[in-house]
Design a protein around this motif. Structure first.
Motif, short mmCIF file in Angstrom:
data_model
loop_
_atom_site.label_atom_id
_atom_site.label_comp_id
_atom_site.label_asym_id
_atom_site.label_seq_id
_atom_site.Cartn_x
_atom_site.Cartn_y
_atom_site.Cartn_z
N GLN A 325 44.41 32.35 51.26
CA GLN A 325 45.84 32.07 51.37
C GLN A 325 46.25 30.96 50.41
OE1 GLN A 325 47.29 31.35 55.30
NE2 GLN A 325 49.38 31.44 54.58
N GLY A 326 47.30 31.21 49.63
CA GLY A 326 47.79 30.21 48.69
C GLY A 326 46.99 30.13 47.39
N TYR A 327 45.99 30.99 47.22
CA TYR A 327 45.21 30.96 45.99
C TYR A 327 45.91 31.75 44.89
CZ TYR A 327 40.91 28.90 47.85
OH TYR A 327 39.98 28.06 48.37
N ASP A 328 45.84 31.28 43.65
CA ASP A 328 46.32 32.08 42.54
C ASP A 328 45.13 32.82 41.92
OD1 ASP A 328 44.97 30.21 41.11
OD2 ASP A 328 46.73 29.29 40.21
N ILE A 329 45.42 33.64 40.92
CA ILE A 329 44.36 34.51 40.38
C ILE A 329 43.19 33.70 39.83
CG2 ILE A 329 45.62 34.78 38.19
CD1 ILE A 329 43.31 37.43 39.71
N ARG A 330 43.49 32.54 39.23
CA ARG A 330 42.39 31.77 38.64
C ARG A 330 41.44 31.27 39.73
NH1 ARG A 330 42.97 27.07 34.19
NH2 ARG A 330 43.70 28.86 33.02
N LYS A 331 42.03 30.78 40.83
CA LYS A 331 41.20 30.28 41.93
C LYS A 331 40.43 31.43 42.56
CE LYS A 331 42.71 26.33 44.49
NZ LYS A 331 43.79 25.81 45.36
N ILE A 332 41.09 32.58 42.65
CA ILE A 332 40.41 33.73 43.23
C ILE A 332 39.25 34.15 42.33
CG2 ILE A 332 40.68 36.17 43.79
CD1 ILE A 332 43.51 35.47 44.79
N ARG A 333 39.51 34.15 41.02
CA ARG A 333 38.44 34.50 40.08
C ARG A 333 37.27 33.54 40.20
NH1 ARG A 333 38.95 38.15 35.98
NH2 ARG A 333 40.99 39.09 35.67
N SER A 334 37.60 32.25 40.46
CA SER A 334 36.52 31.26 40.52
C SER A 334 35.61 31.50 41.73
CB SER A 334 37.09 29.84 40.54
OG SER A 334 37.69 29.62 41.79
N LEU A 335 36.06 32.35 42.66
CA LEU A 335 35.20 32.70 43.79
C LEU A 335 34.25 33.83 43.42
CD1 LEU A 335 37.85 32.73 46.66
CD2 LEU A 335 36.07 31.03 46.32
N GLY A 336 34.30 34.27 42.17
CA GLY A 336 33.41 35.35 41.73
C GLY A 336 34.07 36.71 41.79
N VAL A 337 35.38 36.73 41.60
CA VAL A 337 36.10 38.00 41.65
C VAL A 337 36.52 38.40 40.25
CG1 VAL A 337 38.15 39.16 42.54
CG2 VAL A 337 36.95 37.50 43.96
N SER A 338 36.38 39.68 39.94
CA SER A 338 36.89 40.22 38.69
C SER A 338 37.93 41.27 39.02
CB SER A 338 35.78 40.88 37.88
OG SER A 338 35.11 39.93 37.12
N TYR A 339 38.82 41.53 38.05
CA TYR A 339 39.92 42.43 38.35
C TYR A 339 40.25 43.28 37.12
CZ TYR A 339 44.86 43.69 39.26
OH TYR A 339 46.05 44.35 39.40
N ILE A 340 40.17 44.58 37.27
CA ILE A 340 40.61 45.49 36.21
C ILE A 340 41.99 46.01 36.62
CG2 ILE A 340 40.14 47.64 34.98
CD1 ILE A 340 37.18 47.25 35.73
N PRO A 341 43.06 45.51 35.98
CA PRO A 341 44.39 45.91 36.43
C PRO A 341 44.73 47.34 36.00
CG PRO A 341 44.54 44.27 34.70
CD PRO A 341 43.10 44.60 34.86
N GLU A 342 45.66 47.90 36.73
CA GLU A 342 46.06 49.27 36.49
C GLU A 342 46.68 49.45 35.11
OE1 GLU A 342 49.06 52.28 38.81
OE2 GLU A 342 49.25 50.16 39.20
N ASP A 343 47.51 48.47 34.71
CA ASP A 343 48.28 48.63 33.50
C ASP A 343 47.65 47.82 32.37
OD1 ASP A 343 50.10 48.76 31.52
OD2 ASP A 343 51.84 48.42 32.81
N ARG A 344 46.80 48.49 31.59
CA ARG A 344 46.07 47.72 30.57
C ARG A 344 46.99 47.24 29.46
NH1 ARG A 344 43.71 52.67 30.52
NH2 ARG A 344 44.65 54.12 29.07
N MET A 345 48.10 47.95 29.22
CA MET A 345 48.98 47.55 28.14
C MET A 345 49.70 46.24 28.48
SD MET A 345 48.72 49.97 25.89
CE MET A 345 50.21 50.09 24.88
#
Ligand SMILES: Nc1ncnc2c1ncn2[C@@H]1O[C@H](COP(=O)(O)OP(=O)(O)O)[C@@H](O)[C@H]1O
Ligand SMILES: [Mg+2]
Lengths: 518, 313
Positions: A325-345
């Motif tokens: 809760q309240g985490y942004d993507i950078r903080k979430i990534r720092s937990l060991g998460v990677s993300y391949i977004p739907e819209d690569r463009m």
């Protein structure tokens, strides 16, 4: 039966200013009233060939013959004047305009000095009725679903008098239902005398509606066939140059500890309509959890919440035990998460930046990549070269802007970036949408490698084949709820899955709860 | 403090707000049109300056203020046309082209002024004409409103008319639709045969036209002569007003008024014993405050939306 020749492209060669030979001595012909498929891997030169037919690019060599006469198509306007229309892979619509405004742009009906908007609406309605492509002329384009936008694009071309309609990968962005609808519409257009060029990767679709197929590989035409005379296996062999294996061997191993746990997550939109309703599931180490569902049933919001672009409020999302809760993507990534977004463009890559910049864009701020304010350029270059090799990205080098790559190769760069950080959890959203079979298989292999290495993977995909083959367990979403939890997805038929996706069937509470308790 | 209120709450002050807003508003409308076409005209400052001088010179030699006005507008459009030619034809970067125009204008106007009048500072020796002020019948006799809205220079009224014209043009005409489409998705425009280059040319020419009107006002209305660098940053303030006004006609007009008010206040406060330098910063401080208010209100709006979502779920 020898078809009535309508258009012919003879000995077409196209060399782009950057030296890429996109088409090499290609022959292509269109018969009056047919649906003609062009199939080929990403980067095979399909779009390039069609852009020349639509006047967006000029052939370096070769000629285009329309109704027996050689024509020069120097601009899209020339092509439009010759009755050629194109629906592009990336939609050519102005988001803030209404449907009617988009329809008449460039050929506005006038009343005095101003646009006759009522006339524009009337024209749109008339075309909409005539071709049975139902759209709301006064709706803003940015509020429309992808399928709707595509209808607007088709109508736009028809309004401009297109007799030949080129559709560049029209189904890549559609749900199965929308695809079926499109096929009905295209068949109808064909009956009304239009000639259609249909670009696709999906052989089933091609077999379903096309009369003839031109197969392209690496800028060359591999020949033209009557659809009924070739099997899917034969086509894919000519396309890829090798037999495609559609099954993956996955090691069966016990799962590890839960990495992602979502508990009773609910969310409503402005109007109070539930987008997510008590969604609960787990992703464990060594497990690929698939989420299937017709687009717009809450998958997007779920992913947005998991990646920090939407606040988690009602309910709880924990990654490795940490409440995000309240985490942004950078903080979430720092937990060991990677993300391949739907819209690569738009989300996955910075189009004008180099491949190597894109590769390190999630970790440039770590000690490994910089000395204080300076980047470790040698190290980065080495990493980029290694990843390009490992992921077989077809490019001229790590400094090439990523926007110049074909879709499949661009996606490989994104996948390489997300896998290279050895994540504990990978969230993969439509990872192979609009990507050719070869690249898709490669990406699938990488996801399985991650899983085998003990990472958890959350796979959101509209490609049923993909999701059934890759997932260890499968969730089906319908109207913001999980309506089914399936433990051996590969044993599930597409028909059965379809019933859940369309909300016709649903499991009972207890069966669904297994997603959390198993 | 009471003397401050005495300065602000007067019809003279309200009148002067409109007076100083005029050139900013013209230039901001110019910025608006080109920005909506996806091309930022940062040459506005220079274009205004050239137009201001042209107005003075032409009116001095023809003896007609109206011909002078035409000369100013023509010069503004022409300079913008040159900028368009370089950026759209030769693909010079618009920022570079704009900077070149501004520098050329700053030096070039002084050079020509010196050639024609032998003076490097101002055009006092040229018998240039001034555009007339207009008393509006009926309105001029109404208390409070009359002294505020009547008796302005004809260009001030034209600037108000221009707001409506630009609003209508962008919203309702084919050109407006094309300008907006080119600014928002040039590929989409191109794919239906709308020439992006042609639309951007048109937008830049119109942009120069309006900046030209603003320039003419400076030397033939606001003042009655040309002085060196007399636009004094108004072209830049116009660009700020356009972006603070979120690229809408109404927003741009309102922010132009805000900057005009700050400018007028700076002028009015000079009678009080506040250091002139401090007063001179007023318009710029207003910009910063305006941007902060804008940012805060936007984030409030976002938060409110989130709160609403939360309540519902
Ligand atoms: N505008 C361009 N400039 C340079 N190279 C391009 C351009 N467009 C496409 N290419 C290259 O041409 C090749 C063929 O691309 P394309 O026709 O888009 O393939 P397809 O549509 O079959 O996926 C690819 O290698 C791609 O990188
Ligand atoms: Mg393509």
């Amino acid at each position: 039966m020898m078809p009535n020749q309508l258009l012919e492209m003879k000995n077409i060669t196209k060399v782009y200013p950057n030296g890429v030979v996109a088409n090499q001595n290609v022959q292509f012909s269109l018969a009056e009233g047919e649906i003609h498929a062009i199939v080929g891997e990403n980067g095979a030169g399909k779009s390039t060939l069609m852009k020349m037919m639509f006047g967006m690019e000029e052939p370096s060599e070769g000629e285009i013959i329309l109704r027996g006469k050689q024509v020069l198509l120097a601009s899209p306007q020339d092509a439009i004047d010759h009755g050629i229309g194109m629906v592009h892979q990336h939609f050519m619509l102005v988001p803030s305009f209404t449907v009617a405004e988009n329809m008449v742009l460039g050929m506005e009906p006038k009343k005095g000095v101003s646009i006759n908007y009522n006339e524009a609406v009337r024209m749109t309605e008339e075309m909409s009725k005539k071709y049975n492509l139902l759209v709301n002329p006064k709706a803003k384009v940015e509020d429309l679903s992808v399928g709707m936008k595509q209808k607007v694009e088709i109508l736009k071309a028809l309004l401009r008098g297109a007799e030949i309609l080129i559709l560049d990968e029209p189904t890549a962005v559609l749900t199965p239902q929308e695809t079926e609808e499109l096929f009905r519409e295209l068949t109808q257009l064909k009956q009304q005398g239009h000639t259609i060029v249909f670009i696709s990767h999906k052989l089933k679709e091609v077999k379903a509606i096309c009369d003839r197929i031109t197969i392209m590989r690496a800028g060359k035409s591999e020949g033209v066939f009557w659809t009924k005379d070739v099997t899917e296996q034969e086509i894919s062999k000519l396309m890829v140059g090798r037999d495609v294996v559609l099954r993956y061997d996955k090691e069966k191993k016990p799962y590890g500890a839960p990495i992602l746990s979502v508990t009773d997550f609910s969310l409503a939109d402005e109007t109070g309509k539930a987008l997510l309703d008590k969604v609960a599931f787990k992703v464990r180490g060594g497990e690929i959890v698939g989420i299937a569902g017709v687009e717009g049933n809450g998958q997007t919001q779920l992913v947005e919440a998991l990646t920090g672009s939407l606040a988690v409020r009602g309910g709880n999302v924990a990654i490795k035990g940490t409440d995000i809760q309240g985490y942004d993507i950078r903080k979430i990534r720092s937990l060991g998460v990677s993300y391949i977004p739907e819209d690569r463009m738009r989300q996955g890559a910075a189009k004008d930046a180099s491949i190597s910049d894109n590769l390190i864009s999630t970790q440039y701020n770590t000690k490994a990549m910089n000395n204080g304010p300076f980047l470790k350029s040698k190290k980065i270059a080495k990493l980029a070269t290694t990843l390009i090799e490992e992921f077989r990205v077809r490019c001229s080098g790590p400094n090439q802007p990523i926007g110049m790559l074909s879709g499949g190769n661009m996606q490989k760069v994104v996948v390489a970036r997300e896998c290279s950080t050895a994540p504990d959890l990978l969230i993969a959203e439509q990872p192979t949408r609009g990507v050719d079979i070869g690249a898709a298989q490669f990406i699938h292999q990488k996801l399985i490698e991650l899983r085998d290495g003990g990472s958890g993977v959350l796979l959101i995909s509209a490609d049923l084949n993909e999701i059934l083959e890759l997932s260890d367990s499968l969730l089906v979403m319908y109207e913001g709820q999980i309506v089914a939890y399936l433990e051996e997805p590969w044993a599930v038929s597409e028909e059965e899955l379809g019933l859940y996706m369309l909300g016709i069937n649903r499991q009972d509470e207890q069966q669904i709860r297994r997603a959390v308790e198993a | 403090m009471s003397s401050l209120f005495n300065v602000i709450f007067t019809t003279e002050f309200a009148f002067s707000v409109l007076r100083v807003t005029t050139p900013i508003l013209f230039a901001a409308l110019g910025a608006l049109i080109s920005n909506r076409a996806g091309i930022i005209n940062i040459g506005l400052e220079g274009i205004m300056l050239v137009a201001a001088l042209s107005g003075v010179v032409v009116s001095a030699y023809t003896g007609s203020s109206w011909v002078g006005l035409m000369g100013a507008v023509l010069a503004g459009t022409l300079i913008s046309g040159i900028l368009a030619f370089f950026t759209l034809h030769f693909k010079t970067h618009i920022i570079l082209g704009g900077v070149a125009i501004n520098m050329f204008a700053s030096g070039g106007t002084v050079f020509i002024l010196y050639l024609l009048s032998g003076d490097k500072g101002s055009s006092t020796s040229l018998p240039s004409k001034v555009l007339p002020s207009v008393d509006i019948p009926l309105l001029k006799d109404i208390p409070v409103l009359g002294p505020i809205f009547s008796g302005h220079n004809v260009l001030t009224y034209m600037s108000i008319i221009a707001v409506f014209v630009v609003y209508y043009m962008l919203k309702r005409t084919p050109l407006g639709l094309r300008i907006r489409s080119v600014g928002e998705n040039p590929q989409a425009a191109q794919s239906v045969g709308v020439s992006v280059v042609k639309v951007q040319y048109t937008a830049l020419l119109l942009s120069g036209f309006f900046a030209g009107l603003g320039g003419a006002y400076m030397s033939m209305g606001y003042l009655s002569l040309f002085t060196r660098d007399m636009t004094a940053g108004r072209g830049w303030i116009a660009i700020a007003a356009e972006s603070m006004g979120r690229s809408t006609t109404v927003g741009t007009t309102l922010t132009s008024l805000l900057f005009g008010a700050a400018d007028a206040l700076a002028n009015a406060l000079q009678v009080l014993k506040i250091p002139a330098e401090l007063i001179g910063t007023l318009p710029y401080v207003t910009t910063v405050i305006g941007l902060i208010v804008y940012a805060v209100s936007e984030s409030r709006k976002r938060n409110r939306k989130l709160k609403r979502l939360e309540k519902k779920s």
